[in-house]
Design a protein around this motif. Sequence first.
Motif, PDB file in Angstrom:
ATOM      1  N   TYR A 155     -73.279  61.767  77.906  1.00  0.00           N
ATOM      2  CA  TYR A 155     -73.620  62.936  77.088  1.00  0.00           C
ATOM      3  C   TYR A 155     -74.713  62.593  76.071  1.00  0.00           C
ATOM      4  N   ASN A 169     -78.654  69.799  84.265  1.00  0.00           N
ATOM      5  CA  ASN A 169     -78.090  71.132  84.019  1.00  0.00           C
ATOM      6  C   ASN A 169     -76.710  71.046  83.380  1.00  0.00           C
ATOM      7  N   LYS A 170     -76.026  69.914  83.607  1.00  0.00           N
ATOM      8  CA  LYS A 170     -74.697  69.721  83.036  1.00  0.00           C
ATOM      9  C   LYS A 170     -74.857  68.982  81.716  1.00  0.00           C
ATOM     10  N   SER A 171     -74.868  69.743  80.652  1.00  0.00           N
ATOM     11  CA  SER A 171     -75.171  69.159  79.349  1.00  0.00           C
ATOM     12  C   SER A 171     -74.016  69.242  78.356  1.00  0.00           C
ATOM     13  N   SER A 172     -72.963  69.959  78.691  1.00  0.00           N
ATOM     14  CA  SER A 172     -71.833  70.060  77.764  1.00  0.00           C
ATOM     15  C   SER A 172     -70.866  68.910  78.007  1.00  0.00           C
ATOM     16  N   GLU A 217     -68.489  69.624  80.979  1.00  0.00           N
ATOM     17  CA  GLU A 217     -69.057  69.480  82.320  1.00  0.00           C
ATOM     18  C   GLU A 217     -69.227  68.013  82.695  1.00  0.00           C
ATOM     19  N   ILE A 218     -69.666  67.205  81.741  1.00  0.00           N
ATOM     20  CA  ILE A 218     -69.873  65.789  82.034  1.00  0.00           C
ATOM     21  C   ILE A 218     -68.532  65.096  82.281  1.00  0.00           C
ATOM     22  N   SER A 251     -76.804  65.624  87.002  1.00  0.00           N
ATOM     23  CA  SER A 251     -77.817  66.658  86.843  1.00  0.00           C
ATOM     24  C   SER A 251     -77.970  67.050  85.379  1.00  0.00           C
ATOM     25  N   SER A 299     -68.082  59.163  79.712  1.00  0.00           N
ATOM     26  CA  SER A 299     -68.612  60.528  79.608  1.00  0.00           C
ATOM     27  C   SER A 299     -69.399  60.702  78.316  1.00  0.00           C
ATOM     28  N   SER A 332     -72.299  58.097  89.049  1.00  0.00           N
ATOM     29  CA  SER A 332     -72.736  58.901  87.903  1.00  0.00           C
ATOM     30  C   SER A 332     -73.702  58.179  86.978  1.00  0.00           C
ATOM     31  N   CYS A 335     -67.362  65.765  85.709  1.00  0.00           N
ATOM     32  CA  CYS A 335     -68.028  65.034  86.790  1.00  0.00           C
ATOM     33  C   CYS A 335     -67.330  63.713  87.081  1.00  0.00           C
ATOM     34  N   HIS A 381     -78.009  62.481  77.676  1.00  0.00           N
ATOM     35  CA  HIS A 381     -78.500  63.810  78.046  1.00  0.00           C
ATOM     36  C   HIS A 381     -79.007  64.571  76.828  1.00  0.00           C
TER      37      HIS A 381
END
Length: 532
Positions: free
Chosen positions: A494, A129-132, A135-136, A127, A490, A260, A139, A497
């Motif tokens: 990132y 919304n998970k941009s840091s 957070e990634i 998603s 990850s 992912s 996941c 994103h």
Amino acid sequence: MITSTLLIPVCNESAYRAWICDNVFRCIIMDNRPTSRVNQQFRACDLTTNMLVDILAEIPSDTESAASDTGSESGETDEELQLLLPDESVVEFEEDLNEGVCAESDSVHILSNATTKFSQEYGSNISSNKSSSTEIFGCLFGDDLLDHLVYQTTLYATQKLGGSTVFKPTDINEMKKFLAINLLMSIKKYPSYRDYWSTDPVLHESYISDLMPRNRFSWLLGHIHANDNSQQSKKGEKGFDKLFKIRPLLDYLSKRYTESYKPTEHLAVDESMIRFKGRSSLKQHMPQKPIKHGYKVWVLANETGYVSKFQLYTGKIGQEVEKCIGARVVKHLSSELTGKHHKLYFDNYFTSVPLMLDLKKQGIYACGTVRKGRVGFPKDFENEKNMSRGEFQFRCSGQGIMALIWKDRKQIQFLSNFHNIENMNTAFRKSKDSSCTEILCPDIVKDYNTYMGLVDKSDMVKSLYEIDRKSKKWWHRIFWHFLDVTVVNSCIIYNEHCDNDQKTLKQFRLPVVASLVVAISSSTPNRKRSQI
């Protein structure tokens, strides 16, 4: 008797384009007369578009051909030279799938594969919304996995120490701190992990030493676990798994990697090595690899270097020697690509004619080098000594498989189920006198060189900052390897994103370390030896 002649283009682009002539002139089939007439009139290097138009204008129509068969004045119509158009019968090798053999027939075929354009979505499937970075990373390496590691570590310590020794159970905050320290040690590298807690002010690292006492770090390093030893089947029993100790971690990460990220159009399958010099039945020796001793991992990598799927090689199972292991590995790693028209590249360890046919039926385009003498590969190619640099020969099958050999410094063999021989590039090679020479380079060669190194790209990025933790426990190296792969994956997500905030691996790794450290409880760690 009809024999077949397949023209080999000369080593310059203009001559080759004349040879193709808008895909009209395909091949020459002639009778048993001497070949000098054909070589004089129809050599590829002498053709021009105007000449080809004149040649084609002399081809009789169906009615004229029928009339000439019945009314030939010379009576030698059967000896006249014939030109075949693309839709006619051509030189092919036919595959017998039961025996895996390609047999040479009496006609020549130039492959004109019509491939379906790749139209799938690709890239991050997380998603927006998970941009840091935190957070990634979470996941792919979630709290549920950390909870599992905490439980299994405490269970292993209980089984090992019993009730005779009192120890302090670990928790998720301490596990995060432990992993953060190891990730940071891959950037700040010391000869021994004990040096970070050294009393010598030159070596002492205050940031790491303040996070956790050395003895507690050593205790976690010796007791971290991923599975319950009491549930492990013995060798020879049903359900025995050589990777039992690390199986939950491998299954978890394999699923998360696949979910992912949506695969890109071009992918590669290749071997990767995990360095290990200890004693293990899983250890392989590969003298041609940069890492010569260790565990072999089959990897499916994307254009970005993202690892979508992997499989550890566990060696021979039982007493039977597995046949066609390369084909099995490719089919397993590409099982999620069926019907999506991805383009898959692999080297000569995996490539075979039956595999190319199977992948084509599943809607997967594939290309790879092939070893000399591989069953099913045509054996009637011109000898390498008679070929010059940039020359190539090819054979094509009715099922859409192309076999090609191309001469660079040495002869290289290729198989493809989607490439067109009409598409051509050039490459530059240096001569002994340092001058550059332009030679022909078929698309199949160019694409292979471009995309075959995707797994090596992933390994290269991971090697920049990797956890190099020696251990007598055979599975520790695998654990740290996939923690590093998770960080690399990850980081790739990132950067997709956040187009305006691209980070290097080090720049991404530091916030992950900081987030794991911040997540710890505010309580001060107890440094007493009795509780370790």
